[in-house]
Design a protein around this motif. Structure first.
Motif, PDB file in Angstrom:
ATOM      1  N   ASP A  61      63.308  15.792  40.308  1.00 55.32           N
ATOM      2  CA  ASP A  61      63.453  17.201  39.348  1.00 55.32           C
ATOM      3  C   ASP A  61      61.688  17.012  39.341  1.00 55.32           C
ATOM      4  OD1 ASP A  61      62.954  19.349  37.837  1.00 55.32           O
ATOM      5  OD2 ASP A  61      65.311  18.726  36.800  1.00 55.32           O
ATOM      6  N   VAL A  62      61.506  17.784  39.652  1.00 56.31           N
ATOM      7  CA  VAL A  62      59.948  18.534  39.356  1.00 56.31           C
ATOM      8  C   VAL A  62      59.418  19.067  38.484  1.00 56.31           C
ATOM      9  CG1 VAL A  62      60.300  21.274  39.389  1.00 56.31           C
ATOM     10  CG2 VAL A  62      58.296  20.341  40.762  1.00 56.31           C
ATOM     11  N   ASP A  63      60.480  18.625  37.831  1.00 55.70           N
ATOM     12  CA  ASP A  63      59.659  19.148  35.916  1.00 55.70           C
ATOM     13  C   ASP A  63      58.811  18.124  35.453  1.00 55.70           C
ATOM     14  OD1 ASP A  63      62.136  17.292  35.859  1.00 55.70           O
ATOM     15  OD2 ASP A  63      62.543  17.823  33.537  1.00 55.70           O
ATOM     16  N   ASP A  64      59.099  16.375  36.286  1.00 56.28           N
ATOM     17  CA  ASP A  64      57.807  15.448  35.648  1.00 56.28           C
ATOM     18  C   ASP A  64      56.495  15.791  36.363  1.00 56.28           C
ATOM     19  OD1 ASP A  64      59.492  13.270  34.771  1.00 56.28           O
ATOM     20  OD2 ASP A  64      61.007  14.024  36.030  1.00 56.28           O
ATOM     21  N   ALA A  65      56.325  16.686  37.047  1.00 53.76           N
ATOM     22  CA  ALA A  65      55.171  16.474  37.991  1.00 53.76           C
ATOM     23  C   ALA A  65      54.596  18.107  37.105  1.00 53.76           C
ATOM     24  CB  ALA A  65      55.167  16.915  39.691  1.00 53.76           C
ATOM     25  N   LEU A  66      56.016  19.097  36.847  1.00 53.22           N
ATOM     26  CA  LEU A  66      54.690  20.051  35.975  1.00 53.22           C
ATOM     27  C   LEU A  66      54.065  19.397  34.520  1.00 53.22           C
ATOM     28  CD1 LEU A  66      57.494  22.764  36.608  1.00 53.22           C
ATOM     29  CD2 LEU A  66      55.075  22.588  37.649  1.00 53.22           C
ATOM     30  N   ALA A  67      54.529  18.974  33.789  1.00 53.61           N
ATOM     31  CA  ALA A  67      53.949  18.099  32.772  1.00 53.61           C
ATOM     32  C   ALA A  67      53.814  16.572  32.630  1.00 53.61           C
ATOM     33  CB  ALA A  67      55.877  16.823  32.268  1.00 53.61           C
ATOM     34  N   LEU A  68      52.924  16.507  33.947  1.00 50.92           N
ATOM     35  CA  LEU A  68      51.889  15.883  34.261  1.00 50.92           C
ATOM     36  C   LEU A  68      50.581  17.200  34.560  1.00 50.92           C
ATOM     37  CD1 LEU A  68      50.273  13.246  34.780  1.00 50.92           C
ATOM     38  CD2 LEU A  68      50.750  13.719  37.245  1.00 50.92           C
ATOM     39  N   ALA A  69      50.654  17.874  34.731  1.00 47.35           N
ATOM     40  CA  ALA A  69      49.828  18.976  35.106  1.00 47.35           C
ATOM     41  C   ALA A  69      49.544  19.557  33.235  1.00 47.35           C
ATOM     42  CB  ALA A  69      50.220  19.802  36.121  1.00 47.35           C
ATOM     43  N   VAL A  70      50.513  19.700  32.848  1.00 49.02           N
ATOM     44  CA  VAL A  70      50.538  20.788  31.815  1.00 49.02           C
ATOM     45  C   VAL A  70      49.605  19.637  30.602  1.00 49.02           C
ATOM     46  CG1 VAL A  70      51.544  21.509  29.405  1.00 49.02           C
ATOM     47  CG2 VAL A  70      52.770  22.062  31.609  1.00 49.02           C
ATOM     48  N   LEU A  71      49.270  18.296  31.167  1.00 49.21           N
ATOM     49  CA  LEU A  71      49.031  17.306  30.443  1.00 49.21           C
ATOM     50  C   LEU A  71      47.874  17.268  30.876  1.00 49.21           C
ATOM     51  CD1 LEU A  71      51.746  14.354  29.993  1.00 49.21           C
ATOM     52  CD2 LEU A  71      50.740  15.315  27.305  1.00 49.21           C
ATOM     53  N   LEU A  72      47.164  17.049  31.745  1.00 46.74           N
ATOM     54  CA  LEU A  72      45.717  17.421  32.799  1.00 46.74           C
ATOM     55  C   LEU A  72      45.133  19.147  32.396  1.00 46.74           C
ATOM     56  CD1 LEU A  72      46.363  16.798  36.417  1.00 46.74           C
ATOM     57  CD2 LEU A  72      45.895  15.322  34.497  1.00 46.74           C
ATOM     58  N   GLY A  73      45.980  19.691  31.975  1.00 42.67           N
ATOM     59  CA  GLY A  73      45.030  20.872  31.447  1.00 42.67           C
ATOM     60  C   GLY A  73      45.545  21.428  30.000  1.00 42.67           C
ATOM     61  N   SER A  74      45.178  20.136  29.418  1.00 44.98           N
ATOM     62  CA  SER A  74      45.549  20.661  27.580  1.00 44.98           C
ATOM     63  C   SER A  74      44.140  20.136  27.128  1.00 44.98           C
ATOM     64  CB  SER A  74      46.978  19.644  27.118  1.00 44.98           C
ATOM     65  OG  SER A  74      48.375  20.717  27.304  1.00 44.98           O
ATOM     66  N   PRO A  75      43.133  20.944  26.452  1.00 45.33           N
ATOM     67  CA  PRO A  75      42.246  20.126  26.244  1.00 45.33           C
ATOM     68  C   PRO A  75      42.761  18.962  24.392  1.00 45.33           C
ATOM     69  CG  PRO A  75      42.791  22.666  25.809  1.00 45.33           C
ATOM     70  CD  PRO A  75      43.186  22.005  26.635  1.00 45.33           C
ATOM     71  N   GLU A  76      43.789  19.503  23.767  1.00 47.61           N
ATOM     72  CA  GLU A  76      43.777  18.481  23.091  1.00 47.61           C
ATOM     73  C   GLU A  76      44.168  17.549  23.867  1.00 47.61           C
ATOM     74  OE1 GLU A  76      45.926  22.545  22.761  1.00 47.61           O
ATOM     75  OE2 GLU A  76      45.694  21.227  24.265  1.00 47.61           O
ATOM     76  N   VAL A  77      44.302  17.139  24.562  1.00 48.29           N
ATOM     77  CA  VAL A  77      44.793  15.982  24.954  1.00 48.29           C
ATOM     78  C   VAL A  77      44.200  14.701  25.409  1.00 48.29           C
ATOM     79  CG1 VAL A  77      46.701  14.488  26.952  1.00 48.29           C
ATOM     80  CG2 VAL A  77      47.156  16.465  25.361  1.00 48.29           C
ATOM     81  N   ASP A  78      43.648  13.377  25.447  1.00 48.36           N
ATOM     82  CA  ASP A  78      42.903  12.391  26.151  1.00 48.36           C
ATOM     83  C   ASP A  78      44.309  11.733  26.693  1.00 48.36           C
ATOM     84  OD1 ASP A  78      41.969  10.277  27.149  1.00 48.36           O
ATOM     85  OD2 ASP A  78      41.247   9.931  25.084  1.00 48.36           O
ATOM     86  N   LEU A  79      44.591  11.660  28.102  1.00 49.39           N
ATOM     87  CA  LEU A  79      45.422  11.336  28.691  1.00 49.39           C
ATOM     88  C   LEU A  79      45.319   9.961  29.316  1.00 49.39           C
ATOM     89  CD1 LEU A  79      48.186  11.125  30.050  1.00 49.39           C
ATOM     90  CD2 LEU A  79      47.292  12.725  32.529  1.00 49.39           C
ATOM     91  N   ALA A  80      45.156   8.919  28.421  1.00 46.48           N
ATOM     92  CA  ALA A  80      45.140   7.627  28.601  1.00 46.48           C
ATOM     93  C   ALA A  80      45.718   6.843  29.794  1.00 46.48           C
ATOM     94  CB  ALA A  80      45.026   6.997  27.180  1.00 46.48           C
TER      95      ALA A  80
END
Length: 291
Positions: free
Chosen positions: A17-36
């Motif tokens: 499902d493409v929703d996982d890829a979209l979720a990754l992109a949302v994380l990458l575009g969220s300034p609150e997140v340090d994606l470790a």
């Protein structure tokens, strides 16, 4: 840009499902997140990790650690495989992922920084269950688990919990602080051609996501999709958009069906979301990933 306030690990069955890829992109575009880091689960986890790595590179995060995780479910159930996973990148087998074991990575990052690491889990919960079993302190040390799974208005099992109900039962019984978002919420939000057009303008990552979305639409012969996993990310980064139940307990049946009982427990369920605002916020954050 605001300083990141959340250190996050993303556990995903990206590629189907493409929703996982979209979720990754949302994380990458969220300034609150340090994606470790990112861990993959369910089936061909090496392929899934290579895809996550490629999309992270397109989003400007080539150094993001991506570690393949559990291939099999706890009881070795059949893995559902659509067949299109990774097919949009013919050279995907050249993508190098990070060495190591996803479960060991999860345990090390969470237990070495108690109360500091959030985990967003949007696939079957096999990796998370293994981490809890391997290190009983994991459930105590994780700051919060944000899970896409279940359905709390209907006995029909949802895919993630149905794919590994034994793992889901371990996770929900662990005592970890959990927010879970079920299908009764995620299916109220739709992304359509207008959203895809906006996403496509978000640089190389947006172009790749457009192709992934359209591939998923062709698979179902539809021209829309429900962004289940990005909604789960938003419950973490934009909680004011949502309402949540009081804390309680989630029980998982042998078929993956899920029920929630308020009271004794540390799990809460997402109970409402404004569909249009949620869709707009997903697109906004994906566009920000290209900035």
């Amino acid at each position: 840009m605001a300083s990141p306030t959340m250190r996050v690990i993303f556990d995903t069955d990206i590629g189907t499902d493409v929703d996982d890829a979209l979720a990754l992109a949302v994380l990458l575009g969220s300034p609150e997140v340090d994606l470790a880091g990112c861990t993959t689960v369910y089936g061909d986890t090496l392929l899934r990790a290579r895809l996550a790595k490629r999309l992270a590179k397109l989003g400007g995060r080539a150094a993001l650690p991506v570690i393949p995780g559990a291939v099999k479910t706890l009881t070795d159930r059949n893995v559902w495989w659509a067949g299109h996973e990774g097919k949009l990148f013919p050279d995907l087998d050249t993508e190098r992922v990070d060495p190591g074991d996803a479960v060991a990575y999860l345990v090390d990052r969470v237990t070495s920084a108690p109360g500091e690491v959030d985990v967003v889990a949007v696939g079957p919960l096999t990796n998370i269950a293994h981490a809890i079993t391997a290190a009983p302190s994991f459930a105590r040390d994780v700051r919060h688990l944000w899970i896409m799974g279940g359905r709390f208005d209907d006995p029909e099992p949802e895919h993630n919990l149905k794919s590994d109900p034994e793992a889901a039962a371990v996770v929900f019984a662990s005592g970890a602080p959990i927010t879970v978002t079920g299908l009764e919420i995620t299916t109220t939000v739709r992304m359509d051609a207008g959203d895809v057009s906006a996403i496509a303008g978000a640089g190389p990552l947006g172009e790749a996501l457009k192709a992934e979305i359209e591939q998923w639409w062709r698979f179902w012969n539809e021209e829309w999709n429900c962004p289940h996993d990005p909604i789960t990310v938003l419950t973490m980064v934009a909680p004011d958009l949502f309402t949540f139940s009081p804390e309680g307990r989630v029980s998982v049946g042998p078929d993956g069906s899920s029920t929630f009982e308020p009271g004794d427990g540390r799990t809460r369920v997402t109970t409402s979301a404004p569909p249009l605002q949620v869709a707009q916020e997903i697109v906004r954050r994906i566009a920000a990933a290209a900035a």
